[in-house]
Design an enzyme around this catalytic site. Structure first.
Site, PDB file in Angstrom:
ATOM      1  N   HIS A  91      -7.198 -39.405  12.302  1.00  0.00           N
ATOM      2  CA  HIS A  91      -8.096 -38.290  12.103  1.00  0.00           C
ATOM      3  C   HIS A  91      -7.424 -36.803  11.557  1.00  0.00           C
ATOM      4  O   HIS A  91      -7.019 -36.170  12.376  1.00  0.00           O
ATOM      5  CB  HIS A  91      -9.183 -37.846  13.125  1.00  0.00           C
ATOM      6  N   GLU A 106     -19.616 -33.711  17.550  1.00  0.00           N
ATOM      7  CA  GLU A 106     -18.766 -32.449  17.687  1.00  0.00           C
ATOM      8  C   GLU A 106     -19.806 -31.141  17.685  1.00  0.00           C
ATOM      9  O   GLU A 106     -19.467 -30.655  18.749  1.00  0.00           O
ATOM     10  CB  GLU A 106     -17.796 -32.516  16.421  1.00  0.00           C
ATOM     11  N   HIS A 162     -18.046 -38.831  11.485  1.00  0.00           N
ATOM     12  CA  HIS A 162     -17.827 -37.580  12.364  1.00  0.00           C
ATOM     13  C   HIS A 162     -19.224 -37.344  13.192  1.00  0.00           C
ATOM     14  O   HIS A 162     -20.434 -37.085  12.569  1.00  0.00           O
ATOM     15  CB  HIS A 162     -17.802 -36.308  11.546  1.00  0.00           C
TER      16      HIS A 162
HETATM   17  O1  LIG Z   1     -13.957 -31.185  12.219  1.00  0.00           O
HETATM   18  C1  LIG Z   1     -14.423 -31.538  11.185  1.00  0.00           C
HETATM   19  N1  LIG Z   1     -15.902 -31.441  11.337  1.00  0.00           N
HETATM   20  C2  LIG Z   1     -16.782 -31.692  10.184  1.00  0.00           C
HETATM   21  N2  LIG Z   1     -16.143 -31.577   8.971  1.00  0.00           N
HETATM   22  C3  LIG Z   1     -14.993 -31.326   8.707  1.00  0.00           C
HETATM   23  C4  LIG Z   1     -14.058 -31.331   9.767  1.00  0.00           C
HETATM   24  N3  LIG Z   1     -12.912 -30.997   9.391  1.00  0.00           N
HETATM   25  C5  LIG Z   1     -12.987 -30.914   8.138  1.00  0.00           C
HETATM   26  N4  LIG Z   1     -14.121 -31.062   7.704  1.00  0.00           N
HETATM   27  C6  LIG Z   1     -14.638 -31.154   6.300  1.00  0.00           C
HETATM   28  C7  LIG Z   1     -14.105 -30.042   5.506  1.00  0.00           C
HETATM   29  C8  LIG Z   1     -13.475 -30.851   4.478  1.00  0.00           C
HETATM   30  O2  LIG Z   1     -13.596 -29.966   3.222  1.00  0.00           O
HETATM   31  C9  LIG Z   1     -13.959 -32.057   4.363  1.00  0.00           C
HETATM   32  C10 LIG Z   1     -13.385 -33.184   3.830  1.00  0.00           C
HETATM   33  O3  LIG Z   1     -11.621 -33.229   4.294  1.00  0.00           O
HETATM   34  O4  LIG Z   1     -14.203 -32.322   5.657  1.00  0.00           O
HETATM   35 ZN   LIG Z   2     -12.651 -34.035  11.098  1.00  0.00          ZN
END
Ligand SMILES: O=c1[nH]cnc2c1ncn2[C@H]1C[C@H](O)[C@@H](CO)O1
Ligand SMILES: [Zn+2]
EC number: 3.5.4.4
Length: 356
Positions: free
Chosen positions: A14, A201, A198
């Site tokens: 990830h 979280e 995802h």
């Molecule tokens: O931890 C996360 N949770 C939800 N969305 C996330 C996280 N880290 C990055 N993103 C989003 C922002 C990026 O632009 C997108 C694609 O990599 O995924």
């Molecule tokens: Zn992520």
């Protein structure tokens, strides 16, 4: 210890491509592509800005920082460079196999087609992987607040033999449940394709439940809130609710990202991160970076923080690594080859050295 951890053959499931740029590269690309909204143009200042702006305790605020990385990733050359450097940086950290994700729909502002975006990134991973000795698979992400998941799922299937190994949804979780994208997940299942979601979280059990029981996710991105389904009482062993028991019984992999979770408020601190309990209960836990730039981290540093917080030894680190390799979206034979041919011998050598 950190130096030794760097030498260990590690697996990363990830990691966001747009969350791992080198600050120097952001500055270069902004200049080359005419992006004029950077909060700083000195790489060191920019590094600090990302770390501080991401440390708000809110996922929504954390996600705002991606405006600047996505902003400079709008040409094929930029995408190839970022992917190449990602492979190089991961290899230098001792990662032997990685799955790196990004959302193609966010990289078409200057006219690239989705196919061109995917091809540019694949080129960077292939060249970087070959030059630096690492295998990088790609996950294509659809943004959960948008409505392009079906298109992105089709894109993932189109490039499945070229290095795209799976699909994901990301972005703000509260208000955007996984079932909004059910058609995409059902399509992927019909295509025998792999996906992670995802979930758990910034939102709790209903999100995890939907991801698994409605959408059929192979893995959970984060999944930290599964802890809400585990009851702990003084002097008694923890009691698993039905969902937590299902996740553990079915060996559903949890892609845990300790530093990121502290920054977005999903965990209070590394020491209080649910990973401690989940590892003790033998959930299929894996350790990941999420966004190396925003969290100012590497996979080795995530491991080092866990070693400090939970007193983990080589056996624990190997266990996390084998868990990750078992959970990778790679053929069974290839997973076995990496576990038996690379991971186990690599850890054996480190264990032997630290005893002699
Ligand atoms: O931890 C996360 N949770 C939800 N969305 C996330 C996280 N880290 C990055 N993103 C989003 C922002 C990026 O632009 C997108 C694609 O990599 O995924
Ligand atoms: Zn992520």
């Amino acid at each position: 210890m950190l130096d030794d951890i760097r030498r260990a053959p590690k697996v990363l499931l990830h990691d966001h491509l747009d969350g791992g740029l080198r600050p120097e590269t952001i500055v270069d690309l902004a200049r080359e592509t005419g992006y004029d909204a950077l909060p700083a143009t000195d790489p060191a200042e920019l590094r600090t800005w990302f770390a501080e702006a991401s440390d708000s305790g809110s996922l929504e605020r954390y996600l705002e920082t991606f405006d600047h990385t996505v902003g400079v990733m709008q040409t094929a050359e930029a995408l190839t460079r970022v992917a190449y450097e990602c492979a190089e940086d991961l290899a230098k950290d001792g990662v032997v196999y990685a799955e790196v994700r990004y959302a193609p729909e966010q990289h078409t502002r200057n006219g690239l087609t989705l196919n061109q975006v995917v091809e540019a990134v694949l080129r960077g991973f292939a060249e970087g992987g070959r030059d630096h000795g690492i295998r990088v698979g790609t996950l294509l992400t659809a943004m959960r607040h948008q409505a392009r998941s079906m298109e992105i799922a089709e894109l993932a299937v189109r490039y499945r033999d070229e290095g795209v190994v799976g699909f994901d949804i990301a972005g703000a979780e509260a208000g955007y449940p996984p079932t909004r994208h059910l058609d995409a997940f059902e399509y992927l299942q019909r295509e025998n394709a792999h996906f992670t979601i995802h979930a758990g979280e910034a939102f709790g059990l209903p999100s995890i439940w939907q991801a698994i029981q409605w959408c059929g996710a192979d893995r959970l991105g984060h999944g930290v809130r599964i802890i809400d389904d585990i009851g702990e009482r003084e002097g008694e062993s923890p009691r698993l609710g039905r969902l937590a028991a299902y996740v553990r019984d079915k060996r559903i992999p949890l892609e845990m990202c300790p530093s990121s979770n502290v920054q977005t408020g999903a965990a209070k601190s590394i020491a209080e991160h649910p990973i401690g309990l989940l590892r003790r209960l033998y959930f299929r836990v894996t350790v990941n970076t999420d966004n190396r730039l925003m969290s100012g981290t590497t996979l080795s540093e995530e491991f080092a923080k866990l070693v400090e917080a939970f007193d983990y030894g080589w056996d624990d680190l190997q266990w996390f690594t084998v868990n990750a390799m078992k959970s990778a979206f790679l053929g069974f034979d290839e997973r076995l080859e990496l576990i038996n041919g690379v991971i186990k011998p690599g850890f054996a050598q480190l264990k032997w050295r630290s005893h002699s």
